[in-house]
Design an enzyme around this catalytic site. Structure first.
Site, PDB file in Angstrom:
ATOM      1  N   ASP A 166       0.816  -1.214   0.000  1.00  0.00           N
ATOM      2  CA  ASP A 166       0.000   0.000   0.000  1.00  0.00           C
ATOM      3  C   ASP A 166       0.853   1.270   0.000  1.00  0.00           C
ATOM      4  OD1 ASP A 166      -2.202  -1.626   0.180  1.00  0.00           O
ATOM      5  OD2 ASP A 166      -2.970  -0.759   2.045  1.00  0.00           O
ATOM      6  N   HIS A 207       3.745  -2.392   3.228  1.00  0.00           N
ATOM      7  CA  HIS A 207       3.851  -1.048   2.671  1.00  0.00           C
ATOM      8  C   HIS A 207       5.222  -0.860   2.028  1.00  0.00           C
ATOM      9  CE1 HIS A 207       0.684  -0.805   5.726  1.00  0.00           C
ATOM     10  NE2 HIS A 207       0.189   0.201   5.029  1.00  0.00           N
TER      11      HIS A 207
END
Length: 243
Positions: free
Chosen positions: A55, A201
């Site tokens: 993300d 991430h």
């Protein structure tokens, strides 16, 4: 009760109903109910497969480092990108696709969604999907909202854009300043099993400065543990989630 008072009550009730419709779906953020009641939303897929997702990118400082490690590991993944990043860093966005990875929509910015802003949600999710298409020629299939908070407005925005919402079933908790390679791999391991969707991430744009280093160091460990368990690692497009 006067007509004016009745009108005021109706307005207040309508406002409460609108707020409830906006906020109630965000309860899917809770891992237990999501896994039990909405397995597709939790990213449950093929039992012999683990979907690897990242993300908050693209980030020209950090995303290329992840792409290099993924190349070394022979793994493809899904990157949930922010539209403003796609427009600012089109070359990094295109490089993700060139390396064989999948792009998905994470929103336009990493905003918090508590106020009902349905029209803005619809506009920004569509705008982010369009930015991906213009930058790469790829049509995104998936949507994961920032913070995993899937409000009513965001549900509608995904549907209007032709996107399937997917959250996660395992995560690395890799956004904090005290994250380490060991803590990230241990957090993933707790919920790792066949059919899981893993959330990590590839940037610190919406997290503690430098926390991406722990994720990058943990990545080979996570992939090795999946393979040791006989699990294939790949993008959501190959995960077998019903759209």
């Amino acid at each position: 009760m006067s007509a004016r008072h009745r009108s005021g009550v109706l307005v207040r009730n309508a406002a409460l109903l609108a707020a409830a419709a906006h906020i109630a779906p965000a309860g899917t953020w809770l891992a237990g109910p999501r896994r039990a009641l909405f397995p597709a939303l939790a990213g449950r897929g093929r039992r012999d497969h683990v979907a690897l997702t990242f993300d908050d990118g693209p980030d020209p400082r950090t995303t290329p480092r992840f792409l290099r490690v993924l190349d070394e590991l022979g793994v493809r993944a899904t990157f949930f990108v922010l539209g403003d990043g796609v427009t600012r860093f089109p070359h990094t966005t295109l490089e993700i696709v060139r390396r064989g990875h999948e792009l998905a929509v994470h929103g336009w910015t990493h905003s918090r969604p508590w106020l009902p802003t349905v029209s803005r949600d619809v506009t920004e999710v569509a705008r982010a999907a369009r930015a991906i298409r213009l930058a790469t020629g790829e049509v995104p299939l998936w949507y994961r909202p920032p913070y995993g908070i899937l409000t009513g407005g965001r549900w509608l925005a995904a549907a209007r854009a032709g996107l399937t919402p997917v959250l996660w079933s395992a995560w690395g908790r890799d956004w904090s300043a005290d994250a380490t390679a060991r803590s990230v791999s241990a957090a993933v391991r707790r919920d790792l099993c066949g059919g899981a969707t893993v959330l990590l991430h590839d940037t610190d744009r919406a997290a503690a400065t430098g926390c991406w280093r722990a994720t990058l160091a943990a990545l080979p460990v996570v992939v090795a543990e999946c393979r040791a368990a006989g699990l294939e690692v790949g993008p959501l497009a190959e995960h077998g989630i019903r759209r």
